[in-house]
Design an enzyme around this catalytic site. Sequence first.
Site, PDB file in Angstrom:
ATOM      1  N   ARG A  77       0.820  -1.221   0.000  1.00  0.00           N
ATOM      2  CA  ARG A  77       0.000   0.000   0.000  1.00  0.00           C
ATOM      3  C   ARG A  77       0.847   1.260   0.000  1.00  0.00           C
ATOM      4  O   ARG A  77       0.343   2.346  -0.278  1.00  0.00           O
ATOM      5  CB  ARG A  77      -0.963  -0.004   1.191  1.00  0.00           C
ATOM      6  CG  ARG A  77      -1.890  -1.229   1.246  1.00  0.00           C
ATOM      7  CD  ARG A  77      -2.667  -1.418  -0.055  1.00  0.00           C
ATOM      8  NE  ARG A  77      -3.715  -2.427   0.065  1.00  0.00           N
ATOM      9  CZ  ARG A  77      -3.598  -3.716  -0.254  1.00  0.00           C
ATOM     10  NH1 ARG A  77      -2.452  -4.180  -0.737  1.00  0.00           N
ATOM     11  NH2 ARG A  77      -4.621  -4.551  -0.100  1.00  0.00           N
TER      12      ARG A  77
ATOM     13  N   THR B  32      15.926  18.350  27.766  1.00  0.00           N
ATOM     14  CA  THR B  32      16.165  17.353  26.724  1.00  0.00           C
ATOM     15  C   THR B  32      15.927  17.950  25.343  1.00  0.00           C
ATOM     16  O   THR B  32      16.711  17.719  24.410  1.00  0.00           O
ATOM     17  CB  THR B  32      15.239  16.134  26.938  1.00  0.00           C
ATOM     18  OG1 THR B  32      15.489  15.596  28.231  1.00  0.00           O
ATOM     19  CG2 THR B  32      15.488  15.061  25.886  1.00  0.00           C
TER      20      THR B  32
ATOM     21  N   CYS C 196      16.034  26.801  14.053  1.00  0.00           N
ATOM     22  CA  CYS C 196      16.192  25.643  14.924  1.00  0.00           C
ATOM     23  C   CYS C 196      15.246  25.832  16.109  1.00  0.00           C
ATOM     24  O   CYS C 196      14.601  26.877  16.245  1.00  0.00           O
ATOM     25  CB  CYS C 196      17.653  25.481  15.363  1.00  0.00           C
ATOM     26  SG  CYS C 196      18.183  26.528  16.741  1.00  0.00           S
TER      27      CYS C 196
ATOM     28  N   ASP D 127       9.649  15.172  27.148  1.00  0.00           N
ATOM     29  CA  ASP D 127       8.638  15.957  27.858  1.00  0.00           C
ATOM     30  C   ASP D 127       9.242  17.087  28.679  1.00  0.00           C
ATOM     31  O   ASP D 127       8.625  17.560  29.620  1.00  0.00           O
ATOM     32  CB  ASP D 127       7.815  15.042  28.778  1.00  0.00           C
ATOM     33  CG  ASP D 127       8.687  14.382  29.842  1.00  0.00           C
ATOM     34  OD1 ASP D 127       9.930  14.539  29.793  1.00  0.00           O
ATOM     35  OD2 ASP D 127       8.134  13.721  30.733  1.00  0.00           O
TER      36      ASP D 127
ATOM     37  N   CYS E 113       2.613  16.397  31.814  1.00  0.00           N
ATOM     38  CA  CYS E 113       1.395  15.588  31.842  1.00  0.00           C
ATOM     39  C   CYS E 113       1.153  15.012  33.238  1.00  0.00           C
ATOM     40  O   CYS E 113       0.015  14.830  33.661  1.00  0.00           O
ATOM     41  CB  CYS E 113       1.501  14.458  30.835  1.00  0.00           C
ATOM     42  SG  CYS E 113       1.670  15.037  29.131  1.00  0.00           S
TER      43      CYS E 113
ATOM     44  N   LYS F 203      10.769   1.166  29.077  1.00  0.00           N
ATOM     45  CA  LYS F 203       9.881   1.572  27.977  1.00  0.00           C
ATOM     46  C   LYS F 203      10.518   1.345  26.604  1.00  0.00           C
ATOM     47  O   LYS F 203       9.825   0.969  25.655  1.00  0.00           O
ATOM     48  CB  LYS F 203       9.527   3.052  28.115  1.00  0.00           C
ATOM     49  CG  LYS F 203       8.532   3.352  29.213  1.00  0.00           C
ATOM     50  CD  LYS F 203       8.117   4.822  29.143  1.00  0.00           C
ATOM     51  CE  LYS F 203       7.166   5.152  30.286  1.00  0.00           C
ATOM     52  NZ  LYS F 203       6.736   6.565  30.224  1.00  0.00           N
TER      53      LYS F 203
ATOM     54  N   GLY G 191       3.986   8.934  25.444  1.00  0.00           N
ATOM     55  CA  GLY G 191       2.766   9.191  24.690  1.00  0.00           C
ATOM     56  C   GLY G 191       3.005   9.498  23.227  1.00  0.00           C
ATOM     57  O   GLY G 191       2.302   8.973  22.354  1.00  0.00           O
TER      58      GLY G 191
ATOM     59  N   CYS H 185      20.408  33.697  17.387  1.00  0.00           N
ATOM     60  CA  CYS H 185      20.241  32.417  18.090  1.00  0.00           C
ATOM     61  C   CYS H 185      21.604  31.881  18.548  1.00  0.00           C
ATOM     62  O   CYS H 185      22.529  31.773  17.743  1.00  0.00           O
ATOM     63  CB  CYS H 185      19.554  31.389  17.181  1.00  0.00           C
ATOM     64  SG  CYS H 185      19.478  29.737  17.920  1.00  0.00           S
TER      65      CYS H 185
HETATM   66 ZN   LIG Z   1      18.520  28.678  16.108  1.00  0.00          ZN
END
Ligand SMILES: [Zn+2]
Length: 251
Positions: free
Chosen positions: A11, A131, A170, A127, A186, A83, A38, A243
């Site tokens: 498919r 990180t 970024c 989350d 959460c 996990k 999640g 930045c």
């Molecule tokens: Zn940047």
Amino acid sequence: MNDDQLLRYSRHILLDELGVEGQQRLMASHALVIGAGGLGSPVALYLGTAGVGTITIVDHDTVDLTNLQRQIAHDLSRIGQPKAASAAQSIAAINPEVHVIALQQRADAERLDRLVAAADVVLDCSDNFTTRHAVNAACVAHAKPLVSGAAVTFDAQISVYDVRSAGAPCYACIFPPDAAFEEVRCATMGVFAPLVGIIGAMQAAEALKLLAGIGSSLAGRLQMLDARTMEWSEIRLARQPSCPVCAGRPT
Ligand SMILES: [Zn+2]
């Protein structure tokens, strides 16, 4: 491709945009998934069903009963197990052809630098801002596309941060590392179960498009969903010359 593969991926192969060549590109690709919660659950499952050749999943956590309301790569029998390994088991049950590397580790800067360098696309399903910024910095350093998703309560967002794309920002251009953003999790705020499925499936779609070279990505566009009304909004994003992470990169 052998006969079983031609059937399994038929498919996809039927799609003009993908075909045998596009499917072979997916099968030769390596995706890095940060987080098997999640967002990481649907991401891992769809990348696996779609036949991405190698999937590295990084998550330091173990499966808990509170996860099962939305983290669809895990089940009751895996409570207490890592996990990353649980998600790998779920992929293997559907598509054993995929090589899954499950790492029960924290995604720290040094480890990310090595993992991102080896990947073709990176999916941030974490989350927390620490990180997210570490993943972004490694993606900028190695010029790898970053598919970033976030969801809490009934609110979610998704974008692609790809410094290979002219003028595209970024993650740090949009969410400066030194700015004080309220960390909403959460675990304290709650999250509507299918919301992580919606955003995770979109992250998988963007990653597969990037790997197969299909269409145009969400680079430079941040999409936001309010699931209370199921209304989407989009803002255009530009690279910030000031930045601290991506400044100096050629555009
Ligand atoms: Zn940047």
